[in-house]
Write a protein that holds these residues in place. Structure first.
Motif, short mmCIF file in Angstrom:
data_model
loop_
_atom_site.label_atom_id
_atom_site.label_comp_id
_atom_site.label_asym_id
_atom_site.label_seq_id
_atom_site.Cartn_x
_atom_site.Cartn_y
_atom_site.Cartn_z
N ARG A 179 42.04 9.54 2.21
CA ARG A 179 43.03 9.58 1.12
C ARG A 179 44.17 8.60 1.35
N SER A 180 44.60 8.47 2.61
CA SER A 180 45.72 7.57 2.83
C SER A 180 45.27 6.11 2.80
N LEU A 181 44.00 5.90 3.09
CA LEU A 181 43.44 4.54 3.01
C LEU A 181 43.33 4.11 1.55
N ARG A 182 42.88 5.05 0.75
CA ARG A 182 42.67 4.81 -0.68
C ARG A 182 44.04 4.71 -1.35
N GLY A 183 44.26 3.70 -2.11
CA GLY A 183 45.59 3.53 -2.69
C GLY A 183 46.58 3.04 -1.66
N GLY A 184 46.11 2.84 -0.42
CA GLY A 184 46.93 2.25 0.63
C GLY A 184 46.34 0.89 0.97
N LYS A 185 45.60 0.84 2.08
CA LYS A 185 44.99 -0.44 2.47
C LYS A 185 43.89 -0.89 1.52
N ILE A 186 43.24 0.08 0.90
CA ILE A 186 42.18 -0.26 -0.06
C ILE A 186 42.60 0.25 -1.43
N ALA A 187 42.85 -0.65 -2.37
CA ALA A 187 43.32 -0.25 -3.69
C ALA A 187 42.30 -0.64 -4.74
N MET A 188 42.44 -0.01 -5.90
CA MET A 188 41.46 -0.29 -6.95
C MET A 188 42.17 -0.47 -8.28
N VAL A 189 41.72 -1.44 -9.07
CA VAL A 189 42.17 -1.54 -10.46
C VAL A 189 40.94 -1.48 -11.36
N MET A 244 56.92 6.30 -6.08
CA MET A 244 56.12 7.34 -5.43
C MET A 244 55.09 6.71 -4.51
N VAL A 245 54.41 5.67 -4.99
CA VAL A 245 53.38 5.03 -4.16
C VAL A 245 54.02 4.43 -2.92
N ILE A 246 55.14 3.75 -3.11
CA ILE A 246 55.78 3.08 -1.97
C ILE A 246 56.22 4.11 -0.93
N GLU A 281 60.57 -6.14 -6.76
CA GLU A 281 60.05 -7.34 -6.11
C GLU A 281 58.57 -7.54 -6.41
N MET A 282 57.81 -6.46 -6.33
CA MET A 282 56.37 -6.53 -6.56
C MET A 282 56.08 -6.92 -8.01
N LEU A 283 56.88 -6.37 -8.93
CA LEU A 283 56.68 -6.73 -10.33
C LEU A 283 56.92 -8.22 -10.54
N ARG A 284 57.95 -8.72 -9.84
CA ARG A 284 58.21 -10.16 -9.94
C ARG A 284 57.05 -10.93 -9.34
N ALA A 285 56.50 -10.42 -8.23
CA ALA A 285 55.40 -11.10 -7.55
C ALA A 285 54.15 -11.20 -8.43
N VAL A 286 53.97 -10.23 -9.34
CA VAL A 286 52.80 -10.32 -10.22
C VAL A 286 53.15 -11.00 -11.55
N LEU A 305 49.79 -3.87 -4.57
CA LEU A 305 50.52 -4.68 -3.61
C LEU A 305 51.58 -3.87 -2.88
N SER A 306 52.24 -2.98 -3.63
CA SER A 306 53.37 -2.27 -3.03
C SER A 306 52.89 -1.27 -2.00
N SER A 307 51.61 -0.90 -2.04
CA SER A 307 51.10 0.00 -1.02
C SER A 307 50.54 -0.79 0.17
N GLY A 308 50.69 -2.10 0.12
CA GLY A 308 50.25 -2.92 1.24
C GLY A 308 48.74 -3.10 1.33
N ALA A 309 48.07 -3.19 0.16
CA ALA A 309 46.61 -3.28 0.16
C ALA A 309 46.12 -4.55 0.84
N GLU A 310 45.05 -4.39 1.64
CA GLU A 310 44.35 -5.54 2.21
C GLU A 310 43.11 -5.85 1.39
N VAL A 311 42.60 -4.80 0.76
CA VAL A 311 41.38 -4.93 -0.03
C VAL A 311 41.67 -4.45 -1.43
N LEU A 312 41.29 -5.25 -2.42
CA LEU A 312 41.47 -4.84 -3.81
C LEU A 312 40.10 -4.81 -4.47
#
Ligand code: ADP
Ligand code: ADP
Ligand code: MG
Ligand code: MG
Lengths: 320, 325
Positions: free
Chosen positions: B86-96, B116-118, B135-140, B170-177
């Motif tokens: 659960r902590s990996l999901r939406g953390g290091k591994i995110a999905m859109v 909440m996510v952060i 910051e993340m919104l600006r980054a996208v 991004l804000s959850s620090g994903a390595e994999v999308l």
């Protein structure tokens, strides 16, 4: 050559809301469209969702009543016809929709579906009727064994074949194809596009081919109309649109459409922002807030669709 | 040699339905490296979404992963305790997903959801979380982040909602999308914006992206490598240029030849006959054999294995089997 169908100042506004406590809102779905469609051609209509493609198709064959303007079919004003004559003319126009799951009645089998228009509009009965149905089905690549099956037993591609058979039943001359392959996978889309091409040559059909996919439109069309917020912004032969697009929106559309070629890296024009709402279109040229070449005049004056040579029409202040 | 971030090995997924067992994935293997976009392409029902969901251990019932491994940092995600997953999901591994509106919570503002996510993934104050969210919104590429933070999802267009989803990743620090048809519901000018953004995330942040799409144009323009799926099996896999220029599998060849574009005007397209098989009845042997012009006995009886034909270019087809090349 004489046009088969002519639209003049064709306009469609939809009213939304209403009631005394709400301001009535007007959706400007189609604005002042002039268009000639020639016999035997495929006129492609392309543009992003909500730009008025479907509304144009429906107004042209009077499936919905335009708010303003005229449509001539072989010189006769379609919008002035009485009900009986309109019913007569209707046989000559057909429409094929994007989603055959929705456009075909799930309670009818293939035989009923294809028979229906023939029963309603012709005297064919019994053996002659059955023969015509089989002929139509075979023509679109279905077999006799499919006659008693229901829509849920078919794949999307086969359903679109049934919808096409139905549309052809009364020998129409003009067919509006509204995103006919948008719900299909690419391998099946190719089957349907090939079928549509064959039928056009064989039966001398004229097509209005509506799609949001510029690649499909470029492949199938003789001429292309590019729409933005209810207006035609550019109109020309497929060749003119592909290699000499003059409107900045057409150029952006061309450069945003992904090509199946990893080495075709073009300098991409990325348009900022979103398409504005047709409830509240920007003044002047409705494309000016996203345009990368806008002039001061674009914010105030609306550009007219003018011929820039060889029947290539563009509505842009930059293009003279 | 670069190490893959995720290795999928012989992944098998089944759905147990009233109509019978649906074999959704029948031994799918691929690697995902940091800083690359790997495309998974194929027609409806071939198993693209199921692959993405399996990576996140989100296969819904009546489905289940019945075989194979999903290795992330040397660990098999299938054996990871649910809390860690659960902590990996939406953390290091995110999905859109294709439909961002369904993934966003309609009753919270964008800012509240991002905070909440952060704060789930980092111990920061609300104020800091909000600053990071902006910051993340600006980054996208959001033009006016402060306004967007206070907006509810329904007040945003589809393209903006998709940017918000990516900002959340991004804000959850994903390595994999894992991006499942992220632009399919968008207009092409908006699609171009989002694809551009994905490519910049890969380049600038080294994020590994699994891009799931049915659109071969999208693949050609954004992916570094591609896997072509058919009926739950990888038919061909390799660098994007190899797949588009030196495609070997008759299915890949058929798929590419079927694409309409301006240069094919005036000619008939070469269509693949028939249609995609249902997961309930996958043909024996090579699943593509009933639609293949080159099929012979071996194709009807034996499943071809994925074998290399060139550097990093793999094909599962008896035409290129051992000793036949
Ligand atoms: N029956 C209707 N009532 C109100 N608005 C409509 C109706 N049909 C279409 N519209 C609006 O008109 C505009 C053009 O729609 P449409 O012709 O369907 O566009 P397209 O086919 O290019 O996607 C859109 O903004 C759409 O929401
Ligand atoms: N919830 C489900 N129940 C039953 N079958 C499913 C379910 N989800 C997916 N499948 C089956 O798994 C296969 C792969 O589906 P999917 O991954 O969604 O395909 P796509 O490539 O279109 O994303 C299909 O045969 C589909 O019918
Ligand atoms: Mg439409
Ligand atoms: Mg899917």
């Amino acid at each position: 050559m004489n046009a088969l169908l002519q639209a003049r100042q064709l306009t469609k506004h939809f009213s939304l809301g209403g009631g005394w406590w709400h301001r009535r809102l007007t959706v400007r779905a189609l604005e002042w469209v002039d268009l000639d469609i020639y016999p035997g051609e495929t006129l492609g209509v392309v543009g992003e969702s909500g730009c008025g493609k479907t509304t144009l198709g429906r107004c042209l064959i009077r499936l919905i009543e335009p708010t303003f303007g005229e449509v001539f079919f072989r010189g006769e004003n379609l919008l002035k016809l009485d009900r009986a004559t309109l019913r007569q003319r209707r046989r000559e126009f057909q429409m094929v929709f994007q989603n055959p799951y929705l456009s075909l009645d799930p309670r009818m089998n293939v035989l009923d579906l294809v028979e229906e228009p023939l029963r309603a509009h012709t005297d064919l009965r019994g053996r002659a009727l059955a023969d015509r149905v089989t002929e139509l089905l075979e023509r679109v690549g279905l077999a006799r064994e499919h006659l008693y099956r229901y829509p849920h037993e078919f794949s999307g591609g086969q359903l679109q074949r049934i919808a096409i058979a139905r549309a052809l039943a009364l020998n129409p001359v003009f067919v509006v194809l509204d995103e006919p392959t948008s719900a299909l996978d690419v391998s099946v889309q190719a089957q349907i596009l090939n079928l549509l091409k064959e039928l056009q040559v064989e039966l001398g059909l004229t097509y209005l081919f509506i799609s949001h996919d510029l690649s499909v439109v470029q492949y199938i069309s003789d001429r292309i109309a590019v729409m933005y917020l209810g207006r035609i912004v550019e109109l020309g032969t497929a060749e003119q649109i592909f290699s000499n697009a003059r409107h900045p929106y057409t150029q952006a559309l061309l450069s945003s459409t992904p090509l199946p070629d990893p080495q075709a890296r073009r300098s991409r024009i990325i348009l900022p922002g979103d398409v504005p709402s047709p409830l509240n279109p920007p003044p002047g040229c409705s494309f000016h807030p996203r345009c990368f070449q806008a002039l001061p005049v674009c914010a105030t004056d609306e550009p007219r669709l003018i011929d820039v040579g060889d029947n290539h029409f563009v509505a842009c202040h930059r293009v003279r | 040699m670069r190490e893959p971030l995720i290795s999928v090995r012989d992944l098998r997924v089944q759905f147990h339905t009233y109509a019978g067992v649906v074999n959704a994935l029948n031994g799918v293997s691929f690697d995902l490296y940091p800083g690359e976009v790997f495309g998974l392409v194929g027609e409806t029902g071939c198993g693209k979404s199921v692959t993405g969901l399996a990576l996140l251990q989100l296969i819904p019932p009546p489905g289940e992963i019945v075989g194979g491994q999903i290795l992330y940092c040397g660990q098999d995600l299938r054996t990871l305790p649910p809390a860690q997953m659960r902590s990996l999901r939406g953390g290091k591994i995110a999905m859109v997903f294709q439909d961002p509106a369904a993934a966003l919570n309609p009753v919270f503002t964008v800012g509240e959801q991002m905070e909440m996510v952060i704060r789930q993934h980092r111990r920061v104050s609300r104020r800091d979380a909000r600053r990071q969210a902006a910051e993340m919104l600006r980054a996208v590429g959001m033009p006016d982040p402060l306004r967007i933070l206070n907006a509810y999802p329904h007040e945003l267009s589809g393209g903006m909602q998709q940017r918000v989803m990516i900002a959340i990743a991004l804000s959850s620090g994903a390595e994999v999308l894992v991006a499942d048809e992220p632009t399919t519901a968008l207009d092409v000018t908006i699609q171009a914006q989002i694809l551009d953004l994905l490519v910049s995330l890969k380049k600038e942040r080294g994020i590994a992206i699994l891009l799931i799409t049915h659109n071969l144009g999208v693949v050609a323009e954004t992916c570094d490598r591609v896997g072509v799926l058919y009926a739950g099996s990888v038919m061909e896999m390799g660098p994007t240029t190899a797949i588009f220029r030196e495609m070997k599998h008759p299915y890949t060849q058929g798929l590419l030849a079927a694409i309409p574009h301006a240069e094919r005007r005036g000619r008939f397209l070469s269509a693949i006959p028939g249609s995609v098989p249902s997961g309930l009845q996958i043909p024996p042997g090579c699943p593509f054999h009933p639609r293949c012009a080159f099929a012979w006995d071996e194709c009807r009886n034996e499943i071809p294995s994925l074998l290399p034909v060139d550097e990093g270019h793999w094909v599962a087809c008896h035409l290129y089997g051992r000793g036949r090349r």
